[in-house]
Design a protein around this motif. Structure first.
Motif, mmCIF file in Angstrom:
data_model
loop_
_atom_site.group_PDB
_atom_site.id
_atom_site.type_symbol
_atom_site.label_atom_id
_atom_site.label_comp_id
_atom_site.label_asym_id
_atom_site.label_seq_id
_atom_site.Cartn_x
_atom_site.Cartn_y
_atom_site.Cartn_z
ATOM 1 N N TRP A 196 0.822 -1.223 0.000
ATOM 2 C CA TRP A 196 0.000 0.000 0.000
ATOM 3 C C TRP A 196 0.847 1.260 0.000
ATOM 4 C CZ3 TRP A 196 -0.998 -4.353 3.013
ATOM 5 C CH2 TRP A 196 -2.103 -5.100 2.570
ATOM 6 N N TYR A 197 2.143 1.063 0.210
ATOM 7 C CA TYR A 197 3.061 2.212 0.214
ATOM 8 C C TYR A 197 3.601 2.489 -1.184
ATOM 9 C CZ TYR A 197 3.566 3.408 5.126
ATOM 10 O OH TYR A 197 3.347 3.882 6.388
ATOM 11 N N GLU A 198 3.839 3.770 -1.457
ATOM 12 C CA GLU A 198 4.525 4.161 -2.683
ATOM 13 C C GLU A 198 5.765 4.947 -2.265
ATOM 14 O OE1 GLU A 198 1.981 5.356 -5.818
ATOM 15 O OE2 GLU A 198 0.368 4.066 -5.089
ATOM 16 N N SER A 245 1.665 1.006 14.261
ATOM 17 C CA SER A 245 2.953 1.671 14.078
ATOM 18 C C SER A 245 3.938 0.671 13.466
ATOM 19 C CB SER A 245 3.491 2.173 15.412
ATOM 20 O OG SER A 245 2.570 3.062 16.011
ATOM 21 N N HIS A 246 4.944 1.196 12.823
ATOM 22 C CA HIS A 246 5.910 0.334 12.129
ATOM 23 C C HIS A 246 7.162 1.138 11.875
ATOM 24 C CE1 HIS A 246 3.368 2.529 9.282
ATOM 25 N NE2 HIS A 246 4.510 2.696 8.627
ATOM 26 N N SER A 247 8.217 0.461 11.460
ATOM 27 C CA SER A 247 9.471 1.152 11.139
ATOM 28 C C SER A 247 9.775 1.021 9.655
ATOM 29 C CB SER A 247 10.634 0.561 11.935
ATOM 30 O OG SER A 247 10.452 0.810 13.315
ATOM 31 N N HIS A 248 10.389 2.061 9.103
ATOM 32 C CA HIS A 248 10.960 1.982 7.754
ATOM 33 C C HIS A 248 12.473 1.995 7.955
ATOM 34 C CE1 HIS A 248 7.081 3.008 5.728
ATOM 35 N NE2 HIS A 248 6.866 3.663 6.855
ATOM 36 N N ASN A 249 13.087 0.847 7.859
ATOM 37 C CA ASN A 249 14.527 0.700 8.110
ATOM 38 C C ASN A 249 15.281 0.623 6.786
ATOM 39 O OD1 ASN A 249 14.010 0.625 10.871
ATOM 40 N ND2 ASN A 249 13.865 -1.617 10.923
ATOM 41 N N HIS A 395 10.697 5.494 12.649
ATOM 42 C CA HIS A 395 9.580 4.809 13.313
ATOM 43 C C HIS A 395 8.327 5.630 13.061
ATOM 44 C CE1 HIS A 395 7.171 3.515 16.972
ATOM 45 N NE2 HIS A 395 7.307 2.429 16.241
ATOM 46 N N HIS A 396 7.385 5.042 12.352
ATOM 47 C CA HIS A 396 6.204 5.775 11.899
ATOM 48 C C HIS A 396 5.013 5.442 12.795
ATOM 49 C CE1 HIS A 396 3.124 6.494 8.401
ATOM 50 N NE2 HIS A 396 2.973 7.343 9.392
ATOM 51 N N VAL A 397 4.610 6.402 13.586
ATOM 52 C CA VAL A 397 3.388 6.290 14.378
ATOM 53 C C VAL A 397 2.299 7.000 13.577
ATOM 54 C CG1 VAL A 397 2.284 6.812 16.588
ATOM 55 C CG2 VAL A 397 4.737 6.317 16.501
ATOM 56 N N LEU A 408 3.937 12.678 2.093
ATOM 57 C CA LEU A 408 5.246 12.006 2.073
ATOM 58 C C LEU A 408 5.984 12.195 3.396
ATOM 59 C CD1 LEU A 408 6.352 12.915 -1.489
ATOM 60 C CD2 LEU A 408 6.742 10.681 -0.493
ATOM 61 N N HIS A 409 6.539 11.112 3.936
ATOM 62 C CA HIS A 409 7.505 11.274 5.024
ATOM 63 C C HIS A 409 8.868 10.825 4.520
ATOM 64 C CE1 HIS A 409 7.228 6.960 6.114
ATOM 65 N NE2 HIS A 409 5.929 7.072 6.217
ATOM 66 N N TRP A 410 9.904 11.529 4.979
ATOM 67 C CA TRP A 410 11.235 11.399 4.375
ATOM 68 C C TRP A 410 12.271 10.901 5.373
ATOM 69 C CZ3 TRP A 410 11.967 12.008 -0.743
ATOM 70 C CH2 TRP A 410 11.016 12.745 -1.467
HETATM 71 CU CU CU Z 1 5.006 4.359 7.415
#
Ligand code: CU
Length: 455
Positions: A196-198, A245-249, A395-397, A408-410
């Motif tokens: 679901w992410y781009e 919540s999840h992390s983008h590592n 870490h995306h809450v 967008l988060h960077w």
């Molecule tokens: Cu996220």
């Protein structure tokens, strides 16, 4: 704004043959129609793989590189040269690409390794529209299946190449004269949809020689990962829907190209000594050589540099690039945790270049499965052909505003020239004489000005 010059080089990659039934690559031919000159930076920079691309700013600063799309890594940039205005081109980077993107969810029920499992290339790499790219959209043959051995490889516009205004470059008012200029940046990015992410896989090249790899995430929150308040955040009305919540590592692999061999790495640290001078605390800065393949962690006032001790700028200083981590939620990859224990994470790692060591985790080919293996297996070697593995976590809450689509988060980091030049790139004429401590300033002896004063 500055002209964009793009060119298509002789290309040894057979997958780049356009499929006549598909959209063809119109954009890269423009430069050829105009009789594009061989750029200063690209002279001698014919691409072994992929397509050549150069960008020249109004100031005369120029970048030249080769780009291609790999099924897993997505955008791969190689043979990156920078030339400052009126200066010779200098090779900076041999290759740069994402090396992993792991997304573990806090509820413990989902993890993806988006580079090695899904891949940013292939059908997940999206064709760009005019609405999302303000510059030129460049095309490459993108296999629908694997490396293109089977199935078709339609040529699609997947790379956005755009120059953008980047606020003020400098401003200085002295001797009744204002010296100022705006800064420009050149962005290259692709978009890959994974679940679901781009993701925007972007590289920003500054007129000043800086390079910023950036990963941007948009799309939508996972609709199947809703949990409780311990592992998520209430989105939607009331307290019944907690998006997990999840992390983008993320880890980027940077294979450095400075000099002809014998590269070195140094870590810089500045620590307060605990002593005070007459006005301010005394801080001592020092460089620590990193002589063997190693892991390192971020800290306040800490950065690293990759240098070529054999090449000096006109001031006699070895040329180097500084690596600065931006804000990062430090992480340990889940496979690294299983193999090497909790706390086996790193914010940056340095190894010697090995073409088999491509991914930060889940690597194949018998040369180690992860960066931890590469370091462990080579820690008695001299570090002199440097690859840096830069880890930046986020870490995306979730928040109400993530729906929908998500802004967008960077996450990313920066690489900045340090003594690549003897002075700033494109030094204005009225400042060419300033290099080192001046003897006088606006007619006053410098010793008279050195006394501390109120402003
Ligand atoms: Cu996220």
């Amino acid at each position: 704004m500055a002209m964009l010059i793009s060119g298509l080089s002789a290309c040894s990659d057979s997958t780049a043959e356009p499929d006549p039934t598909e959209e063809t690559a119109a954009a890269p031919e423009k430069g050829q129609e105009k009789g594009q000159e061989t750029s200063k930076a690209s002279a001698g920079n014919s691409c072994r793989d992929g397509q050549e691309l150069t960008h020249t700013f109004d100031s005369g600063a120029e970048w030249a590189l080769c780009w291609q799309v790999k099924p897993n890594r997505g955008l791969l940039l190689t043979d990156i040269y920078y030339s400052a205005p009126e200066q010779e081109p200098r090779k900076v980077i041999d290759s740069i690409a994402l090396a992993q993107l792991e997304v573990p969810y806090d509820h413990g029920k989902r993890i993806t390794s988006d580079i090695t499992s899904a891949g940013f290339g292939g059908h997940r790499m999206k064709t760009l529209t005019e609405a999302e790219c303000s510059g030129e959209r460049l095309a490459a043959a993108i296999p629908n299946i694997g490396d293109g051995t089977y199935g078709s490889s339609p040529t699609r516009k997947v790379l956005c190449s755009e120059e953008v205004d980047a606020s003020l470059s400098y401003r200085s008012f002295e001797s009744g004269e204002l010296t100022t200029a705006r800064a420009s940046e050149w962005n290259l990015y692709t978009v890959s949809k994974v679940g679901w992410y781009e993701y925007l896989n972007q590289f920003t090249f500054g007129e000043d020689g800086s390079i910023r790899p950036l990963l941007g995430a948009t799309g939508d929150l996972s609709p199947v990962d809703y949990t409780n308040e311990d592992h998520g955040w209430a989105v939607g009305e009331g307290d019944s829907h907690h998006a997990a919540s999840h992390s983008h590592n993320a880890v980027w692999r940077v294979d450095w190209g400075l000099g002809d061999g014998g590269q070195q790495v140094e870590q810089y640290d500045a620590e307060p000594t605990g002593e005070h001078g007459p006005e301010s605390p005394i801080v001592r800065g020092k460089l620590i050589p990193i002589e063997v393949p190693s892991l390192a962690a971020s800290a306040d006032r800490r950065w690293w540099r990759v240098l070529d001790p054999n090449t000096r700028n006109e001031d006699g200083h070895p040329i180097s690039y500084q690596i600065d981590l931006a804000a990062t939620d430090s992480f340990t990859f889940v496979p690294d945790h299983h193999e090497h224990g909790a706390g086996s994470g790193y914010d940056i790692a340095f190894t010697n270049a090995d073409d088999c060591q491509i991914y930060a985790t889940h690597n194949r080919g018998g040369c180690g499965e992860s960066v931890l293996d590469y370091v462990n297996e080579s820690k008695l070697e001299k570090l002199d052909d440097v690859v840096s593995w830069v880890a930046v976590g986020f870490h995306h809450v979730p928040r109400d505003e993530d729906q929908s689509p998500m802004e967008l988060h960077w996450q990313g980091f920066s690489m900045t020239p340090r003594d690549l030049l003897a002075q700033r790139p494109g030094v204005p004429d009225n400042r060419k004489g300033i290099n080192g401590q001046p003897e006088e300033w606006e007619g006053e002896d410098i010793d008279d000005l050195a006394e501390p004063h109120g402003d």
